[in-house]
Motif scaffolding. Sequence first.
Motif, PDB file in Angstrom:
ATOM      1  N   MET A   1       0.830  -1.199   0.000  1.00  0.00           N
ATOM      2  CA  MET A   1       0.000   0.000   0.000  1.00  0.00           C
ATOM      3  C   MET A   1       0.869   1.254   0.000  1.00  0.00           C
ATOM      4  SD  MET A   1      -3.090   1.016   2.571  1.00  0.00           S
ATOM      5  CE  MET A   1      -3.950   2.583   2.408  1.00  0.00           C
ATOM      6  N   SER A   2       0.477   2.235  -0.804  1.00  0.00           N
ATOM      7  CA  SER A   2       1.174   3.507  -0.852  1.00  0.00           C
ATOM      8  C   SER A   2       0.167   4.624  -1.097  1.00  0.00           C
ATOM      9  CB  SER A   2       2.238   3.509  -1.956  1.00  0.00           C
ATOM     10  OG  SER A   2       1.632   3.338  -3.229  1.00  0.00           O
ATOM     11  N   VAL A   3       0.558   5.860  -0.749  1.00  0.00           N
ATOM     12  CA  VAL A   3      -0.339   6.999  -0.933  1.00  0.00           C
ATOM     13  C   VAL A   3       0.478   8.176  -1.447  1.00  0.00           C
ATOM     14  CG1 VAL A   3      -0.072   7.637   1.503  1.00  0.00           C
ATOM     15  CG2 VAL A   3      -2.001   8.545   0.192  1.00  0.00           C
ATOM     16  N   SER A   4      -0.107   8.900  -2.378  1.00  0.00           N
ATOM     17  CA  SER A   4       0.494  10.119  -2.904  1.00  0.00           C
ATOM     18  C   SER A   4      -0.550  11.217  -2.853  1.00  0.00           C
ATOM     19  CB  SER A   4       0.975   9.907  -4.341  1.00  0.00           C
ATOM     20  OG  SER A   4      -0.135   9.746  -5.217  1.00  0.00           O
ATOM     21  N   ARG A   5      -0.205  12.385  -3.358  1.00  0.00           N
ATOM     22  CA  ARG A   5      -1.171  13.494  -3.376  1.00  0.00           C
ATOM     23  C   ARG A   5      -2.332  13.218  -4.319  1.00  0.00           C
ATOM     24  NH1 ARG A   5       0.085  18.757  -1.671  1.00  0.00           N
ATOM     25  NH2 ARG A   5       2.083  18.979  -0.613  1.00  0.00           N
ATOM     26  N   THR A   6      -2.168  12.250  -5.235  1.00  0.00           N
ATOM     27  CA  THR A   6      -3.195  12.026  -6.252  1.00  0.00           C
ATOM     28  C   THR A   6      -3.884  10.670  -6.184  1.00  0.00           C
ATOM     29  OG1 THR A   6      -1.510  11.232  -7.803  1.00  0.00           O
ATOM     30  CG2 THR A   6      -2.062  13.587  -7.865  1.00  0.00           C
ATOM     31  N   ALA A   7      -3.304   9.703  -5.455  1.00  0.00           N
ATOM     32  CA  ALA A   7      -3.905   8.361  -5.478  1.00  0.00           C
ATOM     33  C   ALA A   7      -3.445   7.522  -4.299  1.00  0.00           C
ATOM     34  CB  ALA A   7      -3.574   7.649  -6.779  1.00  0.00           C
TER      35      ALA A   7
ATOM     36  N   ALA B   1     -20.528 -11.882   4.181  1.00  0.00           N
ATOM     37  CA  ALA B   1     -19.488 -10.885   4.426  1.00  0.00           C
ATOM     38  C   ALA B   1     -18.694 -11.287   5.670  1.00  0.00           C
ATOM     39  CB  ALA B   1     -20.109  -9.507   4.617  1.00  0.00           C
ATOM     40  N   LEU B   2     -17.383 -11.255   5.568  1.00  0.00           N
ATOM     41  CA  LEU B   2     -16.513 -11.619   6.687  1.00  0.00           C
ATOM     42  C   LEU B   2     -15.983 -10.366   7.374  1.00  0.00           C
ATOM     43  CD1 LEU B   2     -14.503 -14.490   4.942  1.00  0.00           C
ATOM     44  CD2 LEU B   2     -16.676 -14.618   6.187  1.00  0.00           C
ATOM     45  N   ALA B   3     -15.198 -10.567   8.416  1.00  0.00           N
ATOM     46  CA  ALA B   3     -14.651  -9.453   9.179  1.00  0.00           C
ATOM     47  C   ALA B   3     -13.752  -8.581   8.290  1.00  0.00           C
ATOM     48  CB  ALA B   3     -13.856  -9.973  10.373  1.00  0.00           C
ATOM     49  N   ASP B   4     -13.794  -7.274   8.537  1.00  0.00           N
ATOM     50  CA  ASP B   4     -13.022  -6.334   7.735  1.00  0.00           C
ATOM     51  C   ASP B   4     -11.521  -6.557   7.879  1.00  0.00           C
ATOM     52  OD1 ASP B   4     -15.371  -5.211   6.934  1.00  0.00           O
ATOM     53  OD2 ASP B   4     -15.202  -3.413   8.176  1.00  0.00           O
ATOM     54  N   VAL B   5     -10.820  -6.229   6.814  1.00  0.00           N
ATOM     55  CA  VAL B   5      -9.358  -6.233   6.792  1.00  0.00           C
ATOM     56  C   VAL B   5      -8.920  -4.829   6.398  1.00  0.00           C
ATOM     57  CG1 VAL B   5      -7.305  -7.192   5.694  1.00  0.00           C
ATOM     58  CG2 VAL B   5      -9.292  -8.652   6.108  1.00  0.00           C
ATOM     59  N   SER B   6      -7.950  -4.266   7.106  1.00  0.00           N
ATOM     60  CA  SER B   6      -7.533  -2.904   6.787  1.00  0.00           C
ATOM     61  C   SER B   6      -6.020  -2.761   6.828  1.00  0.00           C
ATOM     62  CB  SER B   6      -8.174  -1.898   7.750  1.00  0.00           C
ATOM     63  OG  SER B   6      -7.738  -2.130   9.072  1.00  0.00           O
ATOM     64  N   ALA B   7      -5.532  -1.716   6.178  1.00  0.00           N
ATOM     65  CA  ALA B   7      -4.113  -1.382   6.185  1.00  0.00           C
ATOM     66  C   ALA B   7      -3.986   0.127   6.034  1.00  0.00           C
ATOM     67  CB  ALA B   7      -3.372  -2.096   5.056  1.00  0.00           C
ATOM     68  N   THR B   8      -2.856   0.674   6.459  1.00  0.00           N
ATOM     69  CA  THR B   8      -2.650   2.121   6.398  1.00  0.00           C
ATOM     70  C   THR B   8      -1.317   2.456   5.738  1.00  0.00           C
ATOM     71  OG1 THR B   8      -1.629   2.148   8.597  1.00  0.00           O
ATOM     72  CG2 THR B   8      -4.007   2.526   8.473  1.00  0.00           C
ATOM     73  N   ALA B   9      -1.252   3.687   5.228  1.00  0.00           N
ATOM     74  CA  ALA B   9      -0.013   4.249   4.691  1.00  0.00           C
ATOM     75  C   ALA B   9      -0.021   5.740   5.014  1.00  0.00           C
ATOM     76  CB  ALA B   9       0.097   4.021   3.191  1.00  0.00           C
TER      77      ALA B   9
ATOM     78  N   MET C   1      -0.634  12.900   6.799  1.00  0.00           N
ATOM     79  CA  MET C   1      -1.906  12.335   6.387  1.00  0.00           C
ATOM     80  C   MET C   1      -1.818  10.812   6.463  1.00  0.00           C
ATOM     81  SD  MET C   1      -3.356  15.178   5.718  1.00  0.00           S
ATOM     82  CE  MET C   1      -4.913  14.608   5.040  1.00  0.00           C
ATOM     83  N   THR C   2      -2.925  10.189   6.845  1.00  0.00           N
ATOM     84  CA  THR C   2      -2.996   8.734   6.963  1.00  0.00           C
ATOM     85  C   THR C   2      -4.086   8.200   6.045  1.00  0.00           C
ATOM     86  OG1 THR C   2      -2.244   8.781   9.262  1.00  0.00           O
ATOM     87  CG2 THR C   2      -3.350   6.785   8.510  1.00  0.00           C
ATOM     88  N   ALA C   3      -3.699   7.328   5.120  1.00  0.00           N
ATOM     89  CA  ALA C   3      -4.670   6.673   4.239  1.00  0.00           C
ATOM     90  C   ALA C   3      -4.979   5.285   4.790  1.00  0.00           C
ATOM     91  CB  ALA C   3      -4.106   6.559   2.823  1.00  0.00           C
ATOM     92  N   THR C   4      -6.259   4.957   4.841  1.00  0.00           N
ATOM     93  CA  THR C   4      -6.701   3.655   5.345  1.00  0.00           C
ATOM     94  C   THR C   4      -7.550   2.970   4.277  1.00  0.00           C
ATOM     95  OG1 THR C   4      -6.731   4.473   7.629  1.00  0.00           O
ATOM     96  CG2 THR C   4      -7.937   2.437   7.176  1.00  0.00           C
ATOM     97  N   ALA C   5      -7.143   1.775   3.896  1.00  0.00           N
ATOM     98  CA  ALA C   5      -7.932   0.953   2.966  1.00  0.00           C
ATOM     99  C   ALA C   5      -8.591  -0.163   3.767  1.00  0.00           C
ATOM    100  CB  ALA C   5      -7.044   0.371   1.883  1.00  0.00           C
ATOM    101  N   THR C   6      -9.898  -0.353   3.542  1.00  0.00           N
ATOM    102  CA  THR C   6     -10.654  -1.369   4.272  1.00  0.00           C
ATOM    103  C   THR C   6     -11.350  -2.297   3.285  1.00  0.00           C
ATOM    104  OG1 THR C   6     -11.044   0.169   6.096  1.00  0.00           O
ATOM    105  CG2 THR C   6     -12.447  -1.781   5.991  1.00  0.00           C
ATOM    106  N   LEU C   7     -11.160  -3.582   3.487  1.00  0.00           N
ATOM    107  CA  LEU C   7     -11.828  -4.597   2.675  1.00  0.00           C
ATOM    108  C   LEU C   7     -12.821  -5.362   3.533  1.00  0.00           C
ATOM    109  CD1 LEU C   7      -8.812  -6.244   0.788  1.00  0.00           C
ATOM    110  CD2 LEU C   7     -10.270  -4.378  -0.010  1.00  0.00           C
TER     111      LEU C   7
END
Length: 332
Positions: free
Chosen positions: A180-186, A267-275, A248-254
């Motif tokens: 996982m990565s985060v920039s100003r645009t994506a 639906a199963l328990a959520d999975v998340s990660a941050t960058a 800034m912290t980006a969080t992706a949740t599945l």
Amino acid sequence: MRRTVAFLAAAFAVVGLSPAPALAEGGDVTWTVRTASNSYGSARSSFSYAVNPGGTTEDGLIVANKGTTPLTLTVYAADGLTTSAGQLDLLARDKTSKGVGVWVKAGNGTVTIPAGKAAEVPFAVTVPANATPGDYVGGIVTSLTAPDSTAQVNVERRLGIKIKLRVGGDLVPALAIEDMSVSRTAVTYKIHNTGNAVQSARQAVTITGPFGWFRTEAPAIAAPPELLPGESWTVTVPVEDLTPAVLMTATATLTPLVTDESGSTTALADVSATAHLWVLPWTWTILLLVAIAAVVAGVLLARRARRRRKAREEARIKAAVADALQAAATTV
């Protein structure tokens, strides 16, 4: 002669959304395929089985010749894979299968159908006793290879139907978010199916500043395709209206989605990660640059002052030594 394999993707019934038979468009092929009517059902869009290790089940494929001459087709099975476009495809015939493509065997490797007639091709699914539990996907294929005089190559046209096989045992669905990565645009990350079940997922991405301030939520994100065990899928989520707030912290949740043998999705328990991303406001950036410039200038000025003091001290010592030598000479 060089051999080229052409696969009619539009003709391959792998989606499993409609009970209609697989049929190529534009008259490219002269036959259709559909599932046989038996104890498994009479209007299936694909084949689906639950078989324990060491078990066997039997089924049939109906092939209809819509042409005006007899038709001889090769029948074989192959493992499935998810393409970069998110579509289910099958391994090419010259690639090695390890699951469905090995365990599914047609009664005959070829079938000949008279013009205007249909024939059933029986096949068996035999799961090895040491097979790993979980989901396996592939397809049973009817194939015709013929020369193309224009291109001077052999062209293989295929029609087939998806096979989903669940081998009995512990089903352990699991998704992971990787790279996982985060920039100003994506925000970019990879969904990796680390379990033994076919899975999709609901997705959500948020970006926040310190203490959860300046929260930004990404618009609705399309679900990834159903990933086979071991497969990965890269997701890129555009970032809009990002408020610069230093860190800034980006969080992706599945939310993993698994379909059981009855077709019900759970639906199963959520999975998340941050960058994280450092994003300074322009005024802060300017002030920081000014501060850095001031510090650099201060260091340079201090070094220059030390060099001047050192030069003056060396000159003073040199003059004192000279005066002392001169006084000694006068005394003598």
